[in-house]
Design a protein around this motif. Sequence first.
Motif, PDB file in Angstrom:
ATOM      1  N   GLU A  15       7.978   0.000  -9.524  1.00  0.00           N
ATOM      2  CA  GLU A  15       8.578   0.847 -10.553  1.00  0.00           C
ATOM      3  C   GLU A  15       7.538   1.347 -11.561  1.00  0.00           C
ATOM      4  N   PHE A  16       6.370   0.714 -11.591  1.00  0.00           N
ATOM      5  CA  PHE A  16       5.332   1.113 -12.532  1.00  0.00           C
ATOM      6  C   PHE A  16       4.573   2.341 -12.015  1.00  0.00           C
ATOM      7  N   LYS A  17       4.004   3.083 -12.943  1.00  0.00           N
ATOM      8  CA  LYS A  17       3.226   4.266 -12.574  1.00  0.00           C
ATOM      9  C   LYS A  17       1.735   3.967 -12.464  1.00  0.00           C
ATOM     10  N   GLN A  18       1.286   2.915 -13.106  1.00  0.00           N
ATOM     11  CA  GLN A  18      -0.129   2.535 -13.044  1.00  0.00           C
ATOM     12  C   GLN A  18      -0.251   1.015 -13.145  1.00  0.00           C
TER      13      GLN A  18
ATOM     14  N   LYS B 176       0.827  -1.212   0.000  1.00  0.00           N
ATOM     15  CA  LYS B 176       0.000   0.000   0.000  1.00  0.00           C
ATOM     16  C   LYS B 176       0.858   1.258   0.000  1.00  0.00           C
ATOM     17  N   ARG B 177       2.010   1.191   0.657  1.00  0.00           N
ATOM     18  CA  ARG B 177       2.888   2.361   0.714  1.00  0.00           C
ATOM     19  C   ARG B 177       3.408   2.746  -0.672  1.00  0.00           C
ATOM     20  N   TYR B 178       3.411   1.797  -1.596  1.00  0.00           N
ATOM     21  CA  TYR B 178       3.836   2.060  -2.974  1.00  0.00           C
ATOM     22  C   TYR B 178       2.648   2.136  -3.937  1.00  0.00           C
ATOM     23  N   GLY B 179       1.440   2.150  -3.369  1.00  0.00           N
ATOM     24  CA  GLY B 179       0.253   2.210  -4.207  1.00  0.00           C
ATOM     25  C   GLY B 179      -0.025   0.913  -4.943  1.00  0.00           C
ATOM     26  N   ILE B 180       0.426  -0.196  -4.396  1.00  0.00           N
ATOM     27  CA  ILE B 180       0.269  -1.514  -5.027  1.00  0.00           C
ATOM     28  C   ILE B 180      -0.894  -2.258  -4.377  1.00  0.00           C
ATOM     29  N   THR B 181      -1.674  -2.932  -5.188  1.00  0.00           N
ATOM     30  CA  THR B 181      -2.763  -3.776  -4.691  1.00  0.00           C
ATOM     31  C   THR B 181      -2.365  -5.238  -4.835  1.00  0.00           C
ATOM     32  N   ILE B 182      -2.489  -5.980  -3.749  1.00  0.00           N
ATOM     33  CA  ILE B 182      -2.223  -7.416  -3.797  1.00  0.00           C
ATOM     34  C   ILE B 182      -3.554  -8.153  -3.743  1.00  0.00           C
ATOM     35  N   ASP B 183      -3.865  -8.854  -4.811  1.00  0.00           N
ATOM     36  CA  ASP B 183      -5.110  -9.619  -4.908  1.00  0.00           C
ATOM     37  C   ASP B 183      -4.840 -11.046  -4.432  1.00  0.00           C
ATOM     38  N   CYS B 184      -5.317 -11.356  -3.225  1.00  0.00           N
ATOM     39  CA  CYS B 184      -5.061 -12.673  -2.617  1.00  0.00           C
ATOM     40  C   CYS B 184      -6.294 -13.561  -2.709  1.00  0.00           C
ATOM     41  N   LYS B 185      -6.093 -14.752  -3.225  1.00  0.00           N
ATOM     42  CA  LYS B 185      -7.151 -15.755  -3.261  1.00  0.00           C
ATOM     43  C   LYS B 185      -6.599 -17.036  -2.629  1.00  0.00           C
ATOM     44  N   ILE B 186      -6.957 -17.233  -1.366  1.00  0.00           N
ATOM     45  CA  ILE B 186      -6.454 -18.381  -0.615  1.00  0.00           C
ATOM     46  C   ILE B 186      -7.589 -19.379  -0.439  1.00  0.00           C
TER      47      ILE B 186
ATOM     48  N   LYS C 147       9.097  -5.302 -15.551  1.00  0.00           N
ATOM     49  CA  LYS C 147       9.713  -4.154 -16.201  1.00  0.00           C
ATOM     50  C   LYS C 147      11.189  -4.410 -16.496  1.00  0.00           C
ATOM     51  N   SER C 148      11.895  -5.027 -15.553  1.00  0.00           N
ATOM     52  CA  SER C 148      13.316  -5.303 -15.751  1.00  0.00           C
ATOM     53  C   SER C 148      13.497  -6.519 -16.665  1.00  0.00           C
TER      54      SER C 148
END
Length: 424
Positions: free
Chosen positions: A343-346, A303-313, A370-371
């Motif tokens: 590193e992504f913007k969106q 969240k601090r990097y604006g990333i969403t983790i979609d977890c399906k357990i 990206k790398s």
Amino acid sequence: MSYLLSFLSSYIVFDFMSKIDRNKFYKRKVYIASYIIFTLALIILYGITGSEVLNVIFSLILTVIVGHFLYNDQKVYILYYSLLIVVLTIFQIVISYIFNLIYIMGIINFYDINALSLAISIVIQFASLIASRLFVNWYKQKSITNFTKVQFFNFLVLPIFSILYIVTLMMYMETFVSTTDNLLLIFNITSIIFLNIFITNIFQEISKKNEMKNKINLYENQANMEYEYYNSLEEKYKESRKVIHDIKNHIQTIENLYKDNEFDKAELYKGDLYKMFNKLEQKYYTYNKVLNIILNDKCEKAKRYGITIDCKIGDVNLEKIRDIDVTTIFSNLLDNAIDEVKEFKQDKEIFVKVDKFNEFIVINVTNKLKSKIVKIDSELKTTKKNHEGLGLQNVKMAIEKYEGTLRIDFDDNHFKVNIVIPTN
């Protein structure tokens, strides 16, 4: 008979390599063909040079090549294959000396020098087979698998030194043949054997120390995550008490807004109240405590990097996997994914799926890429700075304990890790 003994000598080497740990498996005919080529190559090379010293060197080189490409390509096993040739060479020299001494002392008699030579060869080969089996038993109890490159180089000095020392002794043997000299040579050779054993034991302890250090780091990492997790729970508990204390006031405010026909304000107030409740919620992904803590921790980090983790357990039982290995697998995979996606913007998304399929635990982690990914020595490396690919190596080591497999698929845009672990 000499040719038959050569095939027996090769069998000892192949038998050893097949009995210690291996990560390469081919069809039986490949090993049979390799065995025949290996033996014929040594016979031809010995026939050309006629030198025992060169024969030992050729045996060492060919053994390392065959072992590396057909049995186990981990660098540490180069040491074991080299050490095998060193031990067998020393063992053969000792047996040959003892046999010759017995002959010189008149305890046994041979009317033909060729018969003596053949008898010595036969005794040496069967003694070597025993030595090889003892070496296998020793290996299974004392395996060295974890040390640094510098330690690996230092350990490599041992078999090289032993080979050079043996060569010197063999040259010395051709000049001096007195009983005293023979006893001195036997003493030196015996010392080399004990030196090999002693140094190997030292490096085995170093390996254990390094492995323990890695485990301690993992436990510390896990403990820190649990500490942060429970701190977060405590903070949210305090906040929830404040909200509960004021809940009546909030409800009354919403009711009054509706009574006054302030529907838009009431809906807005209600939305703010829901957001407040959501902040207090600690997500429950799975009943596995450690995995739940890891997912909450990594989601907060994302969240601090604006990333969403979609977890399906799914409804999967992870009790078979030790907590420290659960930490190793998921922490490394998610940290790698977060480092890449930030590193992504969106479209900053990571997809995690854990479920059971038939009798297997299946773990999938997918993220955008990206790398650049390159393959070096059968291992995947990223061009990203300060990334050495150690995370995936640790994951692979963790799942191998449970006879699991790791597969990586990637293209120009996506990177996917697929792990399959049998439940039985």
